[in-house]
Design an enzyme around this catalytic site. Structure first.
Site, mmCIF file in Angstrom:
data_model
loop_
_atom_site.group_PDB
_atom_site.id
_atom_site.type_symbol
_atom_site.label_atom_id
_atom_site.label_comp_id
_atom_site.label_asym_id
_atom_site.label_seq_id
_atom_site.Cartn_x
_atom_site.Cartn_y
_atom_site.Cartn_z
ATOM 1 N N PHE A 6 -4.322 -13.960 0.919
ATOM 2 C CA PHE A 6 -3.280 -13.693 1.900
ATOM 3 C C PHE A 6 -2.858 -12.223 1.828
ATOM 4 C CE2 PHE A 6 -1.357 -15.552 -1.912
ATOM 5 C CZ PHE A 6 -0.395 -14.629 -2.246
ATOM 6 N N GLY A 27 7.244 7.153 -7.026
ATOM 7 C CA GLY A 27 8.093 5.978 -7.180
ATOM 8 C C GLY A 27 8.126 5.062 -5.974
ATOM 9 N N VAL A 28 7.201 5.254 -5.019
ATOM 10 C CA VAL A 28 7.230 4.442 -3.800
ATOM 11 C C VAL A 28 6.966 2.976 -4.118
ATOM 12 C CG1 VAL A 28 6.146 4.043 -1.559
ATOM 13 C CG2 VAL A 28 6.575 6.383 -2.337
ATOM 14 N N TYR A 85 0.098 -4.805 -11.435
ATOM 15 C CA TYR A 85 1.253 -5.677 -11.260
ATOM 16 C C TYR A 85 1.833 -6.272 -12.538
ATOM 17 C CZ TYR A 85 0.233 -5.091 -6.368
ATOM 18 O OH TYR A 85 0.018 -4.539 -5.135
ATOM 19 N N GLY A 137 0.818 -1.205 0.000
ATOM 20 C CA GLY A 137 0.000 0.000 0.000
ATOM 21 C C GLY A 137 0.851 1.255 0.000
#
Length: 411
Positions: free
Chosen positions: A411, A92-93, A123, A83
């Site tokens: 998960f 860019g985190v 992703y 998150g």
């Protein structure tokens, strides 16, 4: 002020998790759920990004063993708790967290990384491909009947306390893991996930219930955990059965459990989610349309160490193909690889200078890896390019599995 990324310390967990709750909408989780995930957190595999004293980014990983075609359990990093604070977008985190994770996974010798995505579009650019889908059914039990196989009536069904039945249920689950790719072997404490039962997770239903299927000798060969959601209108009851999980070792036990759920008094439908897309219930029902089947993406797969990952699984047909792989995020995977498999399905993957037979990115390899998504379907979308006639069919048949891969829980 510069952002700082560091490994999570135990005394920082609550601040870190508070940030995560905010990133996912700000609704606090129950203390029961929060306490379990605090126990499951692997601090040395968890990353926090700090802006001064404020946590603005997070990512973690669980140490899983994932079943792959052939039944092997392969080390896989279960990416989780990702998150970024809404105040720190476009800095860019996320990319920095994905970069740090991938380097750590490679250094730790994990061939695979897997995740479930709250936003699947994120992703793919980091090399994750959709590797499994899950099925949801909402079955109108007033209009649908079951046709059960021989032996169904020989089983005994018994209502049990979910907590007391946990060891027997876990034995059933453990036996199933090697039978179906995509399942994770239970690590300590993960068995508790199925028993989480705060009111906030019940969707208006009852406390969690459990029924087991037993042979004459008392051996448990299947179980279902579920809730009953009572509802009434002027015509009478409108109850629903909400299925959390159902696992069985043979067709008779599978059918017996579904029949039990269909016949619970004062209920008129059975709803189950996170089921395998080839769930036997689709063939037991008299009218599959009234089951309202729907699918969605589930497990996303990323090859971290390409040759190690491809050699860890077996293949359904002999294979000798050279693949040109694109992987800009993990350049150690880029280039040409010769993947060969013998008649037993055992494989070898080595670098080669030979001409390529197929071109694709590591994302497509992740999608095809567990055997549920064919290379031919990816080629039809322009995601795989055939350079040698016949190579696509050869590779697609070898990669394909006999059962659909399945992730039973998140998960």
């Amino acid at each position: 002020m510069a952002l700082e990324t560091r490994v999570l310390q135990a005394d920082e967990w609550d601040v870190w998790y508070d940030h995560l709750e905010l990133a996912f909408g700000g609704v606090p989780e129950s203390s029961e759920e929060r306490d379990l995930y605090k126990s499951l957190t692997e601090h040395e595999r968890s990353l926090a990004v700090w802006d001064g004293d404020t946590c603005v980014g997070s990512a973690g990983a669980f140490s899983f063993r994932l079943s792959v075609p052939g039944g092997a359990l392969v080390p896989a990093a279960g990416v989780t708790m990702v998150g970024v604070a809404p105040t720190h977008r476009r800095r860019g985190v996320l990319t920095s967290l994905m970069r740090r994770q991938m380097d750590d996974f490679r250094a730790g010798g994990e061939p695979l990384a897997v995740l479930t995505a709250s936003e699947p579009a994120i992703y793919g650019r980091f090399g994750y491909g959709t590797g499994t889908y899950s099925l949801a059914v909402d079955i109108d039990t007033t209009r649908v009947r079951l046709s059960v196989p021989p032996g169904t009536d020989e089983l005994r069904l018994r209502l049990v306390d979910p907590e007391k039945a946990l060891p027997e249920c876990e034995r059933v689950y453990a036996e199933l893991v090697s039978r179906r790719p995509g399942m994770t072997a239970r690590q300590p404490l993960w068995e508790r996930l199925a028993l989480l039962d705060p009111p906030s997770m019940r969707a208006g239903g009852s406390p969690l219930k459990c029924v087991v299927a037993e042979r004459e000798d008392g051996a448990v060969v299947g179980y279902a955990r579920y809730r009953v959601k009572a509802d009434w209108d002027l015509t009478g009851s409108e109850g629903k059965v909400l299925v959390n999980d159902l696992d069985a070792l043979d067709p008779a036990a599978e059918a017996a459990l579904w029949r039990y759920l269909f016949e619970i008094d004062l209920t008129w439908s059975v709803r189950a989610t996170k089921r395998p897309v080839d769930d036997p219930v689709l063939h037991l029902v008299s009218d599959v349309r009234r089951a309202r089947p729907m699918t969605r993406d589930s497990l996303h797969v990323r090859l971290v160490d390409l040759p190690a990952a491809l050699e860890a699984r077996t293949y359904g047909a002999p294979l000798d193909v050279v693949v040109e792989v694109e992987d800009t995020f993990c350049p150690w995977n880029e280039g040409r690889w010769r993947l060969s498999a013998d008649a037993k399905g055992e494989a070898r993957c080595v670098r080669t200078a030979d001409p390529a037979d197929l071109e694709l990115s590591v994302r497509e390899l992740g999608s095809a890896y567990l055997g549920g998504i064919t290379l031919t379907s990816l080629a039809a979308a322009g995601r795989v390019r055939e350079l040698r006639a016949g190579a696509l069919t050869e590779a697609s048949r070898a990669f394909a599995g006999d059962v659909a891969p399945w992730l039973p829980h998140g998960f």
